[in-house]
Design a protein around this motif. Structure first.
Motif, short mmCIF file in Angstrom:
data_model
loop_
_atom_site.label_atom_id
_atom_site.label_comp_id
_atom_site.label_asym_id
_atom_site.label_seq_id
_atom_site.Cartn_x
_atom_site.Cartn_y
_atom_site.Cartn_z
N UNK A 100 16.47 3.47 -20.91
CA UNK A 100 16.06 4.46 -21.90
C UNK A 100 15.26 3.78 -23.01
N UNK A 101 14.23 4.48 -23.48
CA UNK A 101 13.39 3.93 -24.55
C UNK A 101 13.20 4.96 -25.67
N UNK A 102 12.72 4.46 -26.82
CA UNK A 102 12.50 5.30 -27.99
C UNK A 102 11.13 5.00 -28.58
N UNK A 110 4.51 4.14 -35.07
CA UNK A 110 5.32 3.21 -35.85
C UNK A 110 6.22 2.35 -34.98
N UNK A 111 6.59 2.85 -33.80
CA UNK A 111 7.40 2.08 -32.85
C UNK A 111 7.23 2.71 -31.48
N UNK A 112 7.21 1.87 -30.44
CA UNK A 112 7.14 2.39 -29.08
C UNK A 112 7.81 1.42 -28.12
N UNK A 113 8.33 1.96 -27.03
CA UNK A 113 9.01 1.17 -26.00
C UNK A 113 10.18 0.36 -26.56
N UNK A 114 10.91 0.93 -27.53
CA UNK A 114 12.10 0.29 -28.08
C UNK A 114 13.26 0.68 -27.18
N UNK A 115 13.92 -0.30 -26.58
CA UNK A 115 15.00 -0.03 -25.64
C UNK A 115 16.32 0.22 -26.34
N UNK A 132 11.40 10.11 -30.80
CA UNK A 132 11.57 10.59 -29.42
C UNK A 132 12.42 9.60 -28.64
N UNK A 133 13.42 10.15 -27.96
CA UNK A 133 14.30 9.37 -27.08
C UNK A 133 13.97 9.79 -25.66
N UNK A 134 13.62 8.83 -24.81
CA UNK A 134 13.28 9.11 -23.42
C UNK A 134 14.47 8.72 -22.55
N UNK A 143 13.59 13.79 -25.60
CA UNK A 143 14.33 14.53 -26.62
C UNK A 143 13.81 14.06 -27.97
N UNK A 144 13.48 15.02 -28.84
CA UNK A 144 12.82 14.65 -30.10
C UNK A 144 13.52 15.22 -31.31
N UNK A 145 13.40 14.48 -32.41
CA UNK A 145 13.85 14.92 -33.73
C UNK A 145 12.65 14.79 -34.67
N UNK A 146 12.25 15.90 -35.27
CA UNK A 146 11.15 15.88 -36.23
C UNK A 146 11.74 15.72 -37.62
N UNK A 147 11.20 14.77 -38.37
CA UNK A 147 11.67 14.47 -39.72
C UNK A 147 10.61 14.92 -40.71
#
Length: 130
Positions: A54-56, A74-79, A106-108, A28-32
């Protein structure tokens, strides 16, 4: 492209977003976007629910639809740290997002938990007026 950062906290403009994540697994994504272009100082992320595993991620794209080329990760695999647990991504340098570019959050969802994710983007160098 990042700009040297002279402040830690204290932007000139803040904008909030709400991303609704359904119980269905997926991304699920939010474009800024910011029509004038700006330097993003930080991004605060607050989910109102908890999904185990879940990761972001946060990416900088070269287009406004966030479907083109990735300029920076800028960020990956943030739980997800838990319901109502905020995460502040305070960038070491202000991320210059030119007009025509975008930031994509993006929220996975892997846990099949419906939730909302609240985002607050902090910008420097712009100020909206009434």
């Amino acid at each position: 492209m990042a700009l040297p950062k002279h402040i830690k906290v204290g932007g000139g403009y803040y904008r909030g977003y709400k991303l609704s994540v359904s119980a269905s697994p997926g991304e699920y994504s939010q474009v800024i976007n910011n029509t004038s272009g700006a330097a993003m100082n930080s991004l605060a992320i607050t989910p109102d629910g908890y999904g185990v595993g879940d990761i972001m991620r946060v990416e900088h794209f070269n287009d406004v639809s966030a479907t083109g080329r990735v300029l920076a990760i800028l960020a990956e695999s943030v739980h997800n740290a838990g319901a109502h647990s905020s995460i502040l991504l305070d960038f070491p340098a202000a991320e210059l997002v030119n007009n025509g570019e975008s930031i994509k959050f993006t929220y996975v969802n892997t846990a099949s938990v419906a939730l909302n994710v609240y985002l607050i983007a902090e910008y420097i160098g712009i100020r909206k007026t009434a």
